[in-house]
Design a protein around this motif. Sequence first.
Motif, short mmCIF file in Angstrom:
data_model
loop_
_atom_site.label_atom_id
_atom_site.label_comp_id
_atom_site.label_asym_id
_atom_site.label_seq_id
_atom_site.Cartn_x
_atom_site.Cartn_y
_atom_site.Cartn_z
N ASP A 1 7.31 13.74 -4.08
CA ASP A 1 8.63 13.15 -4.25
C ASP A 1 9.67 13.77 -3.32
N HIS A 2 9.52 15.06 -3.01
CA HIS A 2 10.48 15.73 -2.13
C HIS A 2 9.82 16.94 -1.48
N VAL A 3 10.49 17.48 -0.49
CA VAL A 3 9.88 18.55 0.32
C VAL A 3 9.57 19.79 -0.52
N ASP A 4 10.42 20.10 -1.49
CA ASP A 4 10.15 21.28 -2.32
C ASP A 4 8.84 21.13 -3.09
N GLU A 5 8.58 19.92 -3.58
CA GLU A 5 7.33 19.66 -4.28
C GLU A 5 6.15 19.77 -3.32
N ASP B 1 -2.09 29.60 8.73
CA ASP B 1 -0.68 29.23 8.77
C ASP B 1 -0.56 27.82 8.21
N ILE B 2 0.22 27.64 7.17
CA ILE B 2 0.42 26.34 6.54
C ILE B 2 1.86 25.91 6.85
N THR B 3 1.99 24.75 7.48
CA THR B 3 3.30 24.20 7.81
C THR B 3 3.40 22.79 7.25
N VAL B 4 4.53 22.47 6.63
CA VAL B 4 4.73 21.17 6.00
C VAL B 4 5.87 20.45 6.72
N TYR B 5 5.58 19.21 7.12
CA TYR B 5 6.56 18.36 7.79
C TYR B 5 6.73 17.06 7.01
N GLU B 6 7.97 16.64 6.78
CA GLU B 6 8.17 15.30 6.23
C GLU B 6 7.87 14.33 7.36
N LEU C 1 5.97 21.54 -0.57
CA LEU C 1 5.77 22.96 -0.26
C LEU C 1 5.07 23.68 -1.40
N ALA C 2 5.48 23.39 -2.63
CA ALA C 2 4.86 24.04 -3.78
C ALA C 2 3.37 23.71 -3.86
N ILE C 3 3.02 22.45 -3.62
CA ILE C 3 1.61 22.05 -3.64
C ILE C 3 0.84 22.74 -2.52
N ALA C 4 1.38 22.69 -1.30
CA ALA C 4 0.70 23.29 -0.15
C ALA C 4 0.52 24.78 -0.32
N HIS C 5 1.46 25.43 -1.01
CA HIS C 5 1.37 26.87 -1.20
C HIS C 5 0.38 27.25 -2.29
N GLU C 6 -0.17 26.26 -3.01
CA GLU C 6 -1.27 26.50 -3.96
C GLU C 6 -2.63 26.39 -3.27
N ASP C 7 -2.65 25.92 -2.04
CA ASP C 7 -3.89 25.78 -1.28
C ASP C 7 -4.53 27.15 -1.08
N PRO C 8 -5.81 27.31 -1.41
CA PRO C 8 -6.48 28.59 -1.17
C PRO C 8 -6.35 29.07 0.28
N ALA C 9 -6.25 28.15 1.22
CA ALA C 9 -6.05 28.55 2.62
C ALA C 9 -4.75 29.33 2.76
N HIS C 10 -3.71 28.87 2.09
CA HIS C 10 -2.42 29.58 2.13
C HIS C 10 -2.50 30.89 1.35
N LEU C 11 -3.06 30.82 0.15
CA LEU C 11 -3.12 32.00 -0.71
C LEU C 11 -3.94 33.13 -0.10
N SER C 12 -4.91 32.78 0.75
CA SER C 12 -5.76 33.80 1.38
C SER C 12 -5.02 34.59 2.45
N GLY C 13 -3.95 34.01 2.99
CA GLY C 13 -3.21 34.67 4.06
C GLY C 13 -3.86 34.53 5.43
N GLY C 14 -4.98 33.82 5.51
CA GLY C 14 -5.69 33.68 6.77
C GLY C 14 -5.38 32.42 7.55
#
Length: 84
Positions: free
Chosen positions: A54-58, A75-80, A60-73
Amino acid sequence: MNRYLVMAMRRPGFDPAIVQPHKDFLEGLRAGGRIELSGGFSDQSGGAYLLLADHVDEALAIAHEDPAHLSGGWDITVYEWQAR
């Protein structure tokens, strides 16, 4: 809902064991109707997915739950993405 392009780029020394949990995470999003497209790049540098939120904050929150992001290994970038 809006479309968000999530770029997931591997950092040097990323943990290959995170690839399957990342794919499982994406399949869960797909099953919930939150992803239109996803896939890796042929040069093995990472991949991207088209996320619906629905919006960029949502997004970002979803993308930051990705194990790829959580692992720190990765770079996760989100673009509208205003694609047609």
